[in-house]
Write an enzyme that holds these catalytic residues in place. Structure first.
Site, short mmCIF file in Angstrom:
data_model
loop_
_atom_site.label_atom_id
_atom_site.label_comp_id
_atom_site.label_asym_id
_atom_site.label_seq_id
_atom_site.Cartn_x
_atom_site.Cartn_y
_atom_site.Cartn_z
CG HIS A 55 -3.51 -8.66 -1.12
ND1 HIS A 55 -2.30 -8.04 -0.89
CD2 HIS A 55 -3.28 -9.99 -1.00
CE1 HIS A 55 -1.39 -8.95 -0.63
NE2 HIS A 55 -1.95 -10.15 -0.71
CD GLU A 57 -4.74 -3.41 -0.07
OE1 GLU A 57 -5.20 -4.58 0.09
OE2 GLU A 57 -3.66 -3.06 0.41
CB CYS A 85 1.72 -5.59 -0.31
SG CYS A 85 0.66 -6.14 -1.67
CB CYS A 88 -2.07 -3.57 -3.05
SG CYS A 88 -2.79 -5.19 -2.68
#
Length: 154
Positions: A55, A57, A85, A88
């Site tokens: 992801h 992040e 999410c 993260c």
């Protein structure tokens, strides 16, 4: 930081999200800022890297730690186009980010208050300040456009 700076840094995250869109990845972008300078920037690369943890992040946090030579990102702020999410958000807490700015909320799986709020969970050893809705329409619009196109495919 000023509102203009926050707007600018989210714009950089949006540029990253557009790179994800162009690469047929879910269009999420993130930047990490330390002392008013971008030290990391990334976009989702889950499909490219065949890695569920890739992801925006997570990649930006890893880059920021390398840039500072320290896993503790105390004094750093993260700007991300979509509410993080749980994975993260957990990484944000563990890396001790100061503040997390996010654009589009995620009521279904967001972990900064949408579905759950891990960033401010009092039972954890650190909490991140949060600011939601920064350039929300632009951030959400990019996600809507991406998924609308995906649904239109045969």
């Amino acid at each position: 930081m000023t509102e203009d700076q926050d707007h600018h840094f989210m714009g950089e995250a949006l540029r990253q999200a557009k790179k994800a869109f162009a690469a047929d990845e879910v269009p999420v972008g993130a930047v990490v800022v330390f002392e008013n300078q971008i030290i990391a920037k990334a976009y989702n690369q889950v499909e490219l890297l065949k890695d569920a943890t890739a992801h925006a992040e997570m990649i930006a946090i890893t880059q920021a730690a390398a840039a500072l030579g320290n896993w503790r990102l105390t004094g750093c702020d993260l700007y991300v186009t979509k509410e993080p999410c749980p994975m993260c958000a957990g990484a944000m807490v563990l890396s001790r980010l100061r503040k997390v700015f996010y654009g589009a909320p995620d009521a279904k799986s967001g972990a900064a208050g949408g579905w759950i709020n891990l960033l401010n969970e009092t039972r954890l050893n650190h909490r991140c300040e949060t600011a939601q809705g920064l350039r929300q329409d632009e951030c959400a619009g990019l996600l809507v456009e991406f998924f609308k196109a995906k649904r239109a495919l045969p």
